[in-house]
Design a protein around this motif. Structure first.
Motif, PDB file in Angstrom:
ATOM      1  N   SER A 196      48.859  20.027  35.165  1.00 18.88           N
ATOM      2  CA  SER A 196      49.806  19.499  34.192  1.00 18.88           C
ATOM      3  C   SER A 196      50.579  18.338  34.784  1.00 18.88           C
ATOM      4  CB  SER A 196      50.769  20.607  33.761  1.00 18.88           C
ATOM      5  OG  SER A 196      51.647  20.153  32.764  1.00 18.88           O
ATOM      6  N   ALA A 197      51.059  17.470  33.912  1.00 19.72           N
ATOM      7  CA  ALA A 197      51.861  16.321  34.335  1.00 19.72           C
ATOM      8  C   ALA A 197      53.089  16.200  33.448  1.00 19.72           C
ATOM      9  CB  ALA A 197      51.038  15.035  34.269  1.00 19.72           C
ATOM     10  N   CYS A 198      54.150  15.702  34.046  1.00 26.97           N
ATOM     11  CA  CYS A 198      55.395  15.530  33.306  1.00 26.97           C
ATOM     12  C   CYS A 198      55.355  14.265  32.457  1.00 26.97           C
ATOM     13  CB  CYS A 198      56.567  15.452  34.277  1.00 26.97           C
ATOM     14  SG  CYS A 198      56.808  16.961  35.212  1.00 26.97           S
ATOM     15  N   GLY A 199      56.148  14.261  31.418  1.00 30.93           N
ATOM     16  CA  GLY A 199      56.258  13.091  30.582  1.00 30.93           C
ATOM     17  C   GLY A 199      56.982  11.960  31.277  1.00 30.93           C
ATOM     18  N   THR A 200      56.810  10.762  30.770  1.00 31.21           N
ATOM     19  CA  THR A 200      57.447   9.591  31.357  1.00 31.21           C
ATOM     20  C   THR A 200      58.961   9.752  31.377  1.00 31.21           C
ATOM     21  OG1 THR A 200      55.662   8.193  30.559  1.00 31.21           O
ATOM     22  CG2 THR A 200      57.728   7.102  31.148  1.00 31.21           C
ATOM     23  N   GLY A 201      59.547   9.588  32.553  1.00 22.01           N
ATOM     24  CA  GLY A 201      60.987   9.655  32.678  1.00 22.01           C
ATOM     25  C   GLY A 201      61.600  11.031  32.544  1.00 22.01           C
ATOM     26  N   THR A 202      60.791  12.057  32.551  1.00 25.84           N
ATOM     27  CA  THR A 202      61.322  13.421  32.427  1.00 25.84           C
ATOM     28  C   THR A 202      60.680  14.322  33.472  1.00 25.84           C
ATOM     29  OG1 THR A 202      59.672  14.443  30.975  1.00 25.84           O
ATOM     30  CG2 THR A 202      61.329  13.029  29.934  1.00 25.84           C
ATOM     31  N   TYR A 203      61.258  15.514  33.591  1.00 24.39           N
ATOM     32  CA  TYR A 203      60.671  16.538  34.448  1.00 24.39           C
ATOM     33  C   TYR A 203      60.087  17.668  33.607  1.00 24.39           C
ATOM     34  CZ  TYR A 203      62.849  14.105  38.306  1.00 24.39           C
ATOM     35  OH  TYR A 203      63.201  13.148  39.231  1.00 24.39           O
ATOM     36  N   LYS A 204      59.731  17.335  32.375  1.00 27.09           N
ATOM     37  CA  LYS A 204      59.142  18.315  31.475  1.00 27.09           C
ATOM     38  C   LYS A 204      57.634  18.141  31.475  1.00 27.09           C
ATOM     39  CE  LYS A 204      59.237  19.845  26.664  1.00 27.09           C
ATOM     40  NZ  LYS A 204      59.805  19.616  25.321  1.00 27.09           N
ATOM     41  N   PHE A 205      56.920  19.227  31.684  1.00 27.98           N
ATOM     42  CA  PHE A 205      55.459  19.188  31.692  1.00 27.98           C
ATOM     43  C   PHE A 205      54.958  19.125  30.252  1.00 27.98           C
ATOM     44  CE2 PHE A 205      54.346  19.674  36.059  1.00 27.98           C
ATOM     45  CZ  PHE A 205      55.431  20.301  36.640  1.00 27.98           C
ATOM     46  N   ILE A 206      54.286  18.019  29.913  1.00 25.68           N
ATOM     47  CA  ILE A 206      53.802  17.874  28.544  1.00 25.68           C
ATOM     48  C   ILE A 206      52.316  17.558  28.444  1.00 25.68           C
ATOM     49  CG2 ILE A 206      56.082  17.135  27.718  1.00 25.68           C
ATOM     50  CD1 ILE A 206      54.937  14.283  27.544  1.00 25.68           C
ATOM     51  N   TYR A 207      51.697  17.155  29.552  1.00 24.96           N
ATOM     52  CA  TYR A 207      50.261  16.864  29.533  1.00 24.96           C
ATOM     53  C   TYR A 207      49.528  17.995  30.239  1.00 24.96           C
ATOM     54  CZ  TYR A 207      51.942  12.178  28.460  1.00 24.96           C
ATOM     55  OH  TYR A 207      52.576  11.121  27.889  1.00 24.96           O
ATOM     56  N   TRP A 208      48.392  18.395  29.638  1.00 26.84           N
ATOM     57  CA  TRP A 208      47.669  19.553  30.160  1.00 26.84           C
ATOM     58  C   TRP A 208      46.177  19.272  30.211  1.00 26.84           C
ATOM     59  CZ3 TRP A 208      50.443  23.651  31.902  1.00 26.84           C
ATOM     60  CH2 TRP A 208      51.790  23.704  31.529  1.00 26.84           C
ATOM     61  N   GLY A 209      45.535  19.813  31.246  1.00 24.20           N
ATOM     62  CA  GLY A 209      44.092  19.786  31.313  1.00 24.20           C
ATOM     63  C   GLY A 209      43.516  20.959  30.547  1.00 24.20           C
ATOM     64  N   GLN A 210      42.194  21.062  30.569  1.00 27.51           N
ATOM     65  CA  GLN A 210      41.521  22.112  29.800  1.00 27.51           C
ATOM     66  C   GLN A 210      41.439  23.426  30.571  1.00 27.51           C
ATOM     67  OE1 GLN A 210      39.980  19.898  31.598  1.00 27.51           O
ATOM     68  NE2 GLN A 210      38.370  21.014  32.668  1.00 27.51           N
ATOM     69  N   GLY A 211      41.712  23.380  31.857  1.00 29.36           N
ATOM     70  CA  GLY A 211      41.714  24.593  32.664  1.00 29.36           C
ATOM     71  C   GLY A 211      40.413  24.816  33.404  1.00 29.36           C
ATOM     72  N   THR A 212      40.529  25.531  34.510  1.00 27.14           N
ATOM     73  CA  THR A 212      39.348  25.936  35.286  1.00 27.14           C
ATOM     74  C   THR A 212      39.562  27.378  35.738  1.00 27.14           C
ATOM     75  OG1 THR A 212      37.895  25.321  37.128  1.00 27.14           O
ATOM     76  CG2 THR A 212      40.257  25.037  37.491  1.00 27.14           C
ATOM     77  N   GLN A 213      38.535  28.193  35.595  1.00 27.11           N
ATOM     78  CA  GLN A 213      38.665  29.628  35.853  1.00 27.11           C
ATOM     79  C   GLN A 213      38.502  29.938  37.339  1.00 27.11           C
ATOM     80  OE1 GLN A 213      39.394  32.194  33.683  1.00 27.11           O
ATOM     81  NE2 GLN A 213      39.356  33.578  35.447  1.00 27.11           N
ATOM     82  N   VAL A 214      39.398  30.758  37.836  1.00 25.81           N
ATOM     83  CA  VAL A 214      39.304  31.283  39.197  1.00 25.81           C
ATOM     84  C   VAL A 214      39.226  32.794  39.109  1.00 25.81           C
ATOM     85  CG1 VAL A 214      40.511  31.578  41.386  1.00 25.81           C
ATOM     86  CG2 VAL A 214      40.520  29.347  40.245  1.00 25.81           C
ATOM     87  N   THR A 215      38.201  33.355  39.716  1.00 21.05           N
ATOM     88  CA  THR A 215      38.014  34.806  39.715  1.00 21.05           C
ATOM     89  C   THR A 215      37.875  35.278  41.154  1.00 21.05           C
ATOM     90  OG1 THR A 215      36.897  34.711  37.578  1.00 21.05           O
ATOM     91  CG2 THR A 215      36.613  36.710  38.882  1.00 21.05           C
ATOM     92  N   VAL A 216      38.740  36.213  41.542  1.00 22.77           N
ATOM     93  CA  VAL A 216      38.732  36.747  42.895  1.00 22.77           C
ATOM     94  C   VAL A 216      38.381  38.229  42.823  1.00 22.77           C
ATOM     95  CG1 VAL A 216      40.007  37.028  45.037  1.00 22.77           C
ATOM     96  CG2 VAL A 216      40.519  35.094  43.526  1.00 22.77           C
ATOM     97  N   SER A 217      37.319  38.601  43.485  1.00 26.30           N
ATOM     98  CA  SER A 217      36.873  39.992  43.473  1.00 26.30           C
ATOM     99  C   SER A 217      37.287  40.689  44.765  1.00 26.30           C
ATOM    100  CB  SER A 217      35.365  40.063  43.284  1.00 26.30           C
ATOM    101  OG  SER A 217      34.704  39.351  44.315  1.00 26.30           O
ATOM    102  N   SER A 218      37.520  41.982  44.634  1.00 27.55           N
ATOM    103  CA  SER A 218      37.970  42.756  45.817  1.00 27.55           C
ATOM    104  C   SER A 218      36.781  43.309  46.589  1.00 27.55           C
ATOM    105  CB  SER A 218      38.863  43.899  45.349  1.00 27.55           C
ATOM    106  OG  SER A 218      38.173  44.709  44.437  1.00 27.55           O
TER     107      SER A 218
END
Length: 119
Positions: free
Chosen positions: A97-119
């Motif tokens: 995620s990235a913040c908007g111009t001139g702010t510290y608010k996260f407004i841009y998002w990627g589509q995501g990537t899955q992480v799976t950790v098995s025991s």
């Protein structure tokens, strides 16, 4: 506008490592901060790590401190998340995620990537 594309997710055994990448394009020079978030099924989205792009300062969720490292390569417009000593509870969809111009608010998002950790 800022476009974000994550990569690097996958399946790993507990104790292993993964490095996530986030390729950014658009007006990234005006972004004050970028970060990684994650969301597991049935749970709230959690901020994992933040980097303040000007000073390079970083912050982490307590659950990942000492195991994860956020970094940026300005020449490549790429954000990274190095994840070591992975635990099953790190299993989630990870979002850049990235913040908007001139702010510290996260407004841009990627589509995501899955992480799976098995025991």
């Amino acid at each position: 506008q800022v476009q974000l594309v994550e990569s690097g997710g996958g399946s790993v055994q507990a104790g292993g490592s993964l490095r996530l990448s986030c390729a950014a394009s658009g007006y990234t020079y005006s972004t004050y901060c970028m970060g990684w978030f994650r969301q597991a099924p049935g749970k709230e989205r959690e901020r994992v790590a933040t980097i303040y792009t000007g000073a390079g300062l970083t912050s982490y969720a307590d659950s990942v401190k000492g195991r994860f490292t956020i970094s940026q390569d300005n020449a490549k417009n790429t954000l990274y998340l190095q994840m070591n000593s992975l635990k099953p509870e790190d299993t989630a969809m990870y979002y850049c995620s990235a913040c908007g111009t001139g702010t510290y608010k996260f407004i841009y998002w990627g589509q995501g990537t899955q992480v799976t950790v098995s025991s």
